[in-house]
Design a protein around this motif. Structure first.
Motif, PDB file in Angstrom:
ATOM      1  N   LYS A 187       0.826  -1.216   0.000  1.00  0.00           N
ATOM      2  CA  LYS A 187       0.000   0.000   0.000  1.00  0.00           C
ATOM      3  C   LYS A 187       0.851   1.254   0.000  1.00  0.00           C
ATOM      4  CE  LYS A 187      -2.448  -1.681   3.462  1.00  0.00           C
ATOM      5  NZ  LYS A 187      -3.462  -1.810   4.541  1.00  0.00           N
ATOM      6  N   TYR A 188       1.938   1.240   0.767  1.00  0.00           N
ATOM      7  CA  TYR A 188       2.828   2.397   0.796  1.00  0.00           C
ATOM      8  C   TYR A 188       3.540   2.589  -0.537  1.00  0.00           C
ATOM      9  CZ  TYR A 188       2.445   3.533   5.769  1.00  0.00           C
ATOM     10  OH  TYR A 188       1.989   3.940   6.993  1.00  0.00           O
ATOM     11  N   VAL A 189       3.991   1.496  -1.137  1.00  0.00           N
ATOM     12  CA  VAL A 189       4.672   1.584  -2.428  1.00  0.00           C
ATOM     13  C   VAL A 189       3.745   2.189  -3.477  1.00  0.00           C
ATOM     14  CG1 VAL A 189       5.624   0.242  -4.341  1.00  0.00           C
ATOM     15  CG2 VAL A 189       6.320  -0.268  -1.994  1.00  0.00           C
ATOM     16  N   GLU A 190       2.497   1.737  -3.510  1.00  0.00           N
ATOM     17  CA  GLU A 190       1.544   2.283  -4.478  1.00  0.00           C
ATOM     18  C   GLU A 190       1.327   3.771  -4.244  1.00  0.00           C
ATOM     19  OE1 GLU A 190      -2.717   0.917  -6.160  1.00  0.00           O
ATOM     20  OE2 GLU A 190      -2.729   1.566  -4.074  1.00  0.00           O
ATOM     21  N   LYS A 191       1.183   4.181  -2.990  1.00  0.00           N
ATOM     22  CA  LYS A 191       0.953   5.586  -2.664  1.00  0.00           C
ATOM     23  C   LYS A 191       2.117   6.459  -3.119  1.00  0.00           C
ATOM     24  CE  LYS A 191      -1.194   8.956  -0.385  1.00  0.00           C
ATOM     25  NZ  LYS A 191      -2.539   9.452  -0.727  1.00  0.00           N
ATOM     26  N   LEU A 192       3.330   5.994  -2.886  1.00  0.00           N
ATOM     27  CA  LEU A 192       4.511   6.782  -3.227  1.00  0.00           C
ATOM     28  C   LEU A 192       4.748   6.851  -4.734  1.00  0.00           C
ATOM     29  CD1 LEU A 192       6.925   5.545  -0.415  1.00  0.00           C
ATOM     30  CD2 LEU A 192       5.863   7.803  -0.580  1.00  0.00           C
ATOM     31  N   THR A 193       4.590   5.719  -5.413  1.00  0.00           N
ATOM     32  CA  THR A 193       4.857   5.694  -6.853  1.00  0.00           C
ATOM     33  C   THR A 193       3.769   6.404  -7.647  1.00  0.00           C
ATOM     34  OG1 THR A 193       3.796   3.516  -7.025  1.00  0.00           O
ATOM     35  CG2 THR A 193       6.194   3.581  -6.742  1.00  0.00           C
ATOM     36  N   ALA A 194       2.580   6.534  -7.086  1.00  0.00           N
ATOM     37  CA  ALA A 194       1.481   7.197  -7.794  1.00  0.00           C
ATOM     38  C   ALA A 194       1.786   8.664  -8.039  1.00  0.00           C
ATOM     39  CB  ALA A 194       0.190   7.063  -7.003  1.00  0.00           C
ATOM     40  N   LYS A 195       2.665   9.249  -7.223  1.00  0.00           N
ATOM     41  CA  LYS A 195       2.992  10.667  -7.347  1.00  0.00           C
ATOM     42  C   LYS A 195       4.142  10.918  -8.320  1.00  0.00           C
ATOM     43  CE  LYS A 195       1.414  11.974  -2.722  1.00  0.00           C
ATOM     44  NZ  LYS A 195       1.793  12.626  -1.432  1.00  0.00           N
ATOM     45  N   GLN A 196       4.781   9.864  -8.791  1.00  0.00           N
ATOM     46  CA  GLN A 196       5.903  10.032  -9.708  1.00  0.00           C
ATOM     47  C   GLN A 196       5.420  10.349 -11.116  1.00  0.00           C
ATOM     48  OE1 GLN A 196       8.428   6.621  -9.525  1.00  0.00           O
ATOM     49  NE2 GLN A 196       9.116   7.025  -7.452  1.00  0.00           N
ATOM     50  N   LYS A 197       6.216  11.139 -11.839  1.00  0.00           N
ATOM     51  CA  LYS A 197       5.873  11.472 -13.203  1.00  0.00           C
ATOM     52  C   LYS A 197       6.063  10.252 -14.102  1.00  0.00           C
ATOM     53  CE  LYS A 197       7.105  16.350 -12.802  1.00  0.00           C
ATOM     54  NZ  LYS A 197       7.955  17.447 -13.337  1.00  0.00           N
ATOM     55  N   PRO A 198       5.255  10.135 -15.159  1.00  0.00           N
ATOM     56  CA  PRO A 198       5.406   8.982 -16.066  1.00  0.00           C
ATOM     57  C   PRO A 198       6.750   9.022 -16.773  1.00  0.00           C
ATOM     58  CG  PRO A 198       3.909  10.622 -16.990  1.00  0.00           C
ATOM     59  CD  PRO A 198       4.164  11.034 -15.559  1.00  0.00           C
ATOM     60  N   LEU A 199       7.262   7.835 -17.110  1.00  0.00           N
ATOM     61  CA  LEU A 199       8.554   7.706 -17.777  1.00  0.00           C
ATOM     62  C   LEU A 199       8.353   7.918 -19.277  1.00  0.00           C
ATOM     63  CD1 LEU A 199      11.527   7.025 -17.109  1.00  0.00           C
ATOM     64  CD2 LEU A 199      10.999   4.656 -17.694  1.00  0.00           C
ATOM     65  N   THR A 200       8.676   9.130 -19.770  1.00  0.00           N
ATOM     66  CA  THR A 200       8.490   9.477 -21.176  1.00  0.00           C
ATOM     67  C   THR A 200       9.841   9.784 -21.825  1.00  0.00           C
ATOM     68  OG1 THR A 200       8.229  11.832 -20.699  1.00  0.00           O
ATOM     69  CG2 THR A 200       6.233  10.463 -20.637  1.00  0.00           C
ATOM     70  N   ARG A 201       9.833   9.933 -23.168  1.00  0.00           N
ATOM     71  CA  ARG A 201      11.048  10.276 -23.904  1.00  0.00           C
ATOM     72  C   ARG A 201      11.585  11.640 -23.441  1.00  0.00           C
ATOM     73  NH1 ARG A 201      13.108   8.541 -28.776  1.00  0.00           N
ATOM     74  NH2 ARG A 201      11.204   7.310 -29.138  1.00  0.00           N
ATOM     75  N   ASP A 202      10.692  12.615 -23.269  1.00  0.00           N
ATOM     76  CA  ASP A 202      11.110  13.947 -22.817  1.00  0.00           C
ATOM     77  C   ASP A 202      11.704  13.898 -21.414  1.00  0.00           C
ATOM     78  OD1 ASP A 202      10.296  15.061 -25.193  1.00  0.00           O
ATOM     79  OD2 ASP A 202       8.328  15.679 -24.432  1.00  0.00           O
ATOM     80  N   PHE A 203      11.102  13.085 -20.554  1.00  0.00           N
ATOM     81  CA  PHE A 203      11.611  12.964 -19.180  1.00  0.00           C
ATOM     82  C   PHE A 203      13.033  12.398 -19.191  1.00  0.00           C
ATOM     83  CE2 PHE A 203      12.373  10.466 -15.351  1.00  0.00           C
ATOM     84  CZ  PHE A 203      12.020  11.345 -14.334  1.00  0.00           C
ATOM     85  N   LEU A 204      13.267  11.359 -20.004  1.00  0.00           N
ATOM     86  CA  LEU A 204      14.592  10.741 -20.090  1.00  0.00           C
ATOM     87  C   LEU A 204      15.618  11.719 -20.667  1.00  0.00           C
ATOM     88  CD1 LEU A 204      13.600   7.175 -21.332  1.00  0.00           C
ATOM     89  CD2 LEU A 204      14.422   7.801 -19.056  1.00  0.00           C
ATOM     90  N   ALA A 205      15.210  12.460 -21.708  1.00  0.00           N
ATOM     91  CA  ALA A 205      16.122  13.407 -22.332  1.00  0.00           C
ATOM     92  C   ALA A 205      16.509  14.521 -21.351  1.00  0.00           C
ATOM     93  CB  ALA A 205      15.472  14.003 -23.595  1.00  0.00           C
ATOM     94  N   HIS A 206      15.523  14.952 -20.587  1.00  0.00           N
ATOM     95  CA  HIS A 206      15.769  16.020 -19.606  1.00  0.00           C
ATOM     96  C   HIS A 206      16.784  15.589 -18.544  1.00  0.00           C
ATOM     97  CE1 HIS A 206      14.942  19.499 -17.072  1.00  0.00           C
ATOM     98  NE2 HIS A 206      14.769  18.666 -16.038  1.00  0.00           N
ATOM     99  N   HIS A 207      16.827  14.285 -18.262  1.00  0.00           N
ATOM    100  CA  HIS A 207      17.741  13.775 -17.237  1.00  0.00           C
ATOM    101  C   HIS A 207      18.992  13.132 -17.849  1.00  0.00           C
ATOM    102  CE1 HIS A 207      14.067  14.294 -14.837  1.00  0.00           C
ATOM    103  NE2 HIS A 207      14.867  14.375 -13.796  1.00  0.00           N
ATOM    104  N   GLY A 208      19.275  13.429 -19.119  1.00  0.00           N
ATOM    105  CA  GLY A 208      20.531  13.043 -19.717  1.00  0.00           C
ATOM    106  C   GLY A 208      20.580  11.648 -20.301  1.00  0.00           C
ATOM    107  N   TYR A 209      19.397  11.042 -20.556  1.00  0.00           N
ATOM    108  CA  TYR A 209      19.391   9.698 -21.141  1.00  0.00           C
ATOM    109  C   TYR A 209      19.065   9.762 -22.630  1.00  0.00           C
ATOM    110  CZ  TYR A 209      19.440   7.946 -16.366  1.00  0.00           C
ATOM    111  OH  TYR A 209      19.777   7.665 -15.065  1.00  0.00           O
TER     112      TYR A 209
END
Length: 209
Positions: A187-209
């Protein structure tokens, strides 16, 4: 906090009912060895507070939320209940982390013996099976059990002979209502991960991937 390892089966001596609450008086032995007013004892997986006790029994109140959310309102004099004292700080984790805060109820759909094990199929809402995974932990009527099959509205657990004999499961028939507490870590894992941004191409590029 509890571990889901049942210490003994107590017997309901008296049920004092109100409109949306009740007080339970339960005869016991082991859980009374060091009992004090205010202690926590899990009754069929529900954390209750001791309000009075004698050498042979203790009394605990059941508030409206617990009355409606668990199976305790269905108890009657003479019924057996699973009992566990709150874990001591130097205790062993024989089961898993159990809070005593029930998430809902399930119905025993089927019981069957397979070799030396007893398989129990439990029918429950999908919002409860959502937190279940094969080989994951679940608490049923206060007992720490391992899930080995999951479907949308049903799970299957397996009980070893000792657990079956030393808990109320040997008395439970198909159609009986049981309390369910899902794994708190899930239950805690679901609560915490629900607030994370989705893993997209733009997200990866922004973080140097």
């Amino acid at each position: 906090m509890f571990t889901g390892i049942i210490e003994e089966v107590g017997t309901v001596q008296k049920v004092s009912r109100q409109q949306q609450a009740l007080a339970l008086t339960i005869s016991a032995k082991i859980v009374l060895e060091d009992v004090h007013i205010g202690d926590s004892i899990a009754v069929n997986g529900v954390c209750l507070t001791v309000t009075a006790f004698t050498s042979i029994a203790f009394t605990a109140d059941v508030m409206p939320e617990t009355f409606h959310a668990t199976s305790l309102a269905k108890l009657a004099s003479g019924d057996g209940v699973n009992l566990e004292r709150a874990m001591q700080a130097n205790g062993r984790f024989g089961g898993h982390i159990v809070s005593g805060h029930v998430d809902g109820t399930a119905t025993i759909a089927k019981k069957r013996t397979v070799s030396n094990a007893v398989y129990i199929d439990l029918r429950m809402d999908a919002e409860l099976t959502h937190y279940c995974i094969p080989k994951g932990s679940i608490t049923i009527d206060g007992t720490s059990l391992t899930v080995f099959d999951v479907r949308e509205n049903r799970i299957t657990v397996s009980l070893i002979p000792h657990t079956y004999a030393e808990t109320i499961f040997s008395k439970k028939r198909e159609g009986a209502i049981v309390n369910v507490e899902n794994d708190v870590i899930a239950k805690y894992v679901e609560k915490l991960t629900a607030k994370q941004k989705p893993l997209t191409r733009d997200f990866l590029a922004h973080h140097g991937y």
